[in-house]
Design a protein around this motif. Sequence first.
Motif, PDB file in Angstrom:
ATOM      1  N   ASN A  21       1.115  -0.901   0.473  1.00 52.98           N
ATOM      2  CA  ASN A  21      -0.239  -0.093  -0.144  1.00 52.98           C
ATOM      3  C   ASN A  21       1.024   1.624  -0.062  1.00 52.98           C
ATOM      4  O   ASN A  21       0.382   2.402   0.232  1.00 52.98           O
ATOM      5  CB  ASN A  21      -0.909   0.347   0.872  1.00 52.98           C
ATOM      6  N   GLY A  22       2.252   1.152  -0.238  1.00 52.56           N
ATOM      7  CA  GLY A  22       3.104   2.473  -0.151  1.00 52.56           C
ATOM      8  C   GLY A  22       3.023   2.505   1.125  1.00 52.56           C
ATOM      9  O   GLY A  22       3.044   4.785   0.734  1.00 52.56           O
ATOM     10  N   ALA A  23       2.423   2.291   2.268  1.00 50.71           N
ATOM     11  CA  ALA A  23       2.501   3.234   3.952  1.00 50.71           C
ATOM     12  C   ALA A  23       3.996   3.353   4.014  1.00 50.71           C
ATOM     13  O   ALA A  23       4.905   2.529   4.078  1.00 50.71           O
ATOM     14  CB  ALA A  23       1.731   2.364   4.587  1.00 50.71           C
ATOM     15  N   GLU A  24       3.749   4.121   5.109  1.00 50.68           N
ATOM     16  CA  GLU A  24       5.162   5.173   5.146  1.00 50.68           C
ATOM     17  C   GLU A  24       5.158   4.690   6.824  1.00 50.68           C
ATOM     18  O   GLU A  24       6.204   4.567   7.236  1.00 50.68           O
ATOM     19  CB  GLU A  24       5.030   6.234   5.426  1.00 50.68           C
ATOM     20  N   ARG A  25       3.979   4.537   7.355  1.00 54.50           N
ATOM     21  CA  ARG A  25       4.381   3.383   9.364  1.00 54.50           C
ATOM     22  C   ARG A  25       3.144   3.035   9.340  1.00 54.50           C
ATOM     23  O   ARG A  25       1.786   2.943   8.939  1.00 54.50           O
ATOM     24  CB  ARG A  25       3.768   5.168   9.742  1.00 54.50           C
ATOM     25  N   ILE A  26       3.347   2.098   9.883  1.00 53.35           N
ATOM     26  CA  ILE A  26       2.022   0.899  10.611  1.00 53.35           C
ATOM     27  C   ILE A  26       1.556   1.600  11.428  1.00 53.35           C
ATOM     28  O   ILE A  26       2.849   1.622  12.906  1.00 53.35           O
ATOM     29  CB  ILE A  26       2.351  -0.670  10.398  1.00 53.35           C
ATOM     30  N   LEU A  27       0.054   1.506  11.885  1.00 57.69           N
ATOM     31  CA  LEU A  27       0.026   2.697  13.204  1.00 57.69           C
ATOM     32  C   LEU A  27      -0.548   1.504  13.919  1.00 57.69           C
ATOM     33  O   LEU A  27      -0.397   0.963  15.303  1.00 57.69           O
ATOM     34  CB  LEU A  27      -1.035   3.536  12.515  1.00 57.69           C
ATOM     35  N   LYS A  28      -1.253  -0.120  13.660  1.00 52.69           N
ATOM     36  CA  LYS A  28      -1.742  -0.443  14.918  1.00 52.69           C
ATOM     37  C   LYS A  28      -2.589  -2.007  13.966  1.00 52.69           C
ATOM     38  O   LYS A  28      -2.358  -2.124  12.350  1.00 52.69           O
ATOM     39  CB  LYS A  28      -3.869   0.302  14.961  1.00 52.69           C
ATOM     40  N   VAL A  29      -1.506  -2.853  14.734  1.00 55.16           N
ATOM     41  CA  VAL A  29      -1.897  -3.965  13.865  1.00 55.16           C
ATOM     42  C   VAL A  29      -3.301  -4.923  14.685  1.00 55.16           C
ATOM     43  O   VAL A  29      -2.828  -5.104  16.548  1.00 55.16           O
ATOM     44  CB  VAL A  29      -1.209  -5.253  13.638  1.00 55.16           C
ATOM     45  N   LYS A  30      -3.926  -4.945  14.252  1.00 59.35           N
ATOM     46  CA  LYS A  30      -5.289  -5.946  15.222  1.00 59.35           C
ATOM     47  C   LYS A  30      -4.990  -7.888  14.593  1.00 59.35           C
ATOM     48  O   LYS A  30      -5.331  -8.512  13.825  1.00 59.35           O
ATOM     49  CB  LYS A  30      -6.685  -5.822  14.892  1.00 59.35           C
ATOM     50  N   VAL A  31      -4.907  -8.144  16.009  1.00 62.21           N
ATOM     51  CA  VAL A  31      -5.054  -9.758  15.683  1.00 62.21           C
ATOM     52  C   VAL A  31      -6.615 -10.827  16.431  1.00 62.21           C
ATOM     53  O   VAL A  31      -6.651 -10.228  17.643  1.00 62.21           O
ATOM     54  CB  VAL A  31      -3.607 -10.363  16.289  1.00 62.21           C
ATOM     55  N   VAL A  32      -6.692 -11.460  16.177  1.00 56.22           N
ATOM     56  CA  VAL A  32      -8.103 -12.559  16.770  1.00 56.22           C
ATOM     57  C   VAL A  32      -7.549 -13.646  17.427  1.00 56.22           C
ATOM     58  O   VAL A  32      -6.276 -14.135  16.597  1.00 56.22           O
ATOM     59  CB  VAL A  32      -8.967 -12.684  15.949  1.00 56.22           C
ATOM     60  N   ALA A  33      -7.789 -14.447  18.622  1.00 56.92           N
ATOM     61  CA  ALA A  33      -7.200 -14.864  19.215  1.00 56.92           C
ATOM     62  C   ALA A  33      -7.786 -15.419  19.794  1.00 56.92           C
ATOM     63  O   ALA A  33      -8.084 -15.384  20.631  1.00 56.92           O
ATOM     64  CB  ALA A  33      -5.797 -14.964  20.203  1.00 56.92           C
ATOM     65  N   GLY A  34      -7.589 -16.908  19.614  1.00 54.95           N
ATOM     66  CA  GLY A  34      -9.367 -18.013  20.140  1.00 54.95           C
ATOM     67  C   GLY A  34      -8.191 -18.330  21.727  1.00 54.95           C
ATOM     68  O   GLY A  34      -7.518 -18.327  21.954  1.00 54.95           O
TER      69      GLY A  34
END
Length: 114
Positions: A21-34
């Motif tokens: 996505n040509g992003a400069e920064r990753i702000l947030k990552v959401k994961v799902v955990a059972g």
Amino acid sequence: MHELGLTQSILEIALEHAAKNGAERILKVKVVAGDLAGVIDESLQFYFEYLTRDTLADGAGLVIEHVPAVIKCGACGVTGRVTQQQVFTCPQCDALAVELIAGREFYVDSIEVE
Ligand SMILES: [Zn+2]
């Protein structure tokens, strides 16, 4: 589960997504955990902070959403939640012929970039 390996996978997915996505920064990552995935939030957060240093995800937030374990009864067909402590029996008819249909999953749900 091995949180270090998991965190490496999460970061790889996030970095790949950012690059696409040509992003400069990753702000947030959401994961799902059972609930039965055996993931320890604190370890995941620790490794995430450690591994993201000097990457596009440096300083990014890691959100861990937990989903309950759910079984489906082979005898009466009912679905219901179970907890880690329980032997898996049907909450309605006590049958042992239950199938776990949720609770062991672990995946990246969403990634916020800028
Ligand atoms: Zn049942």
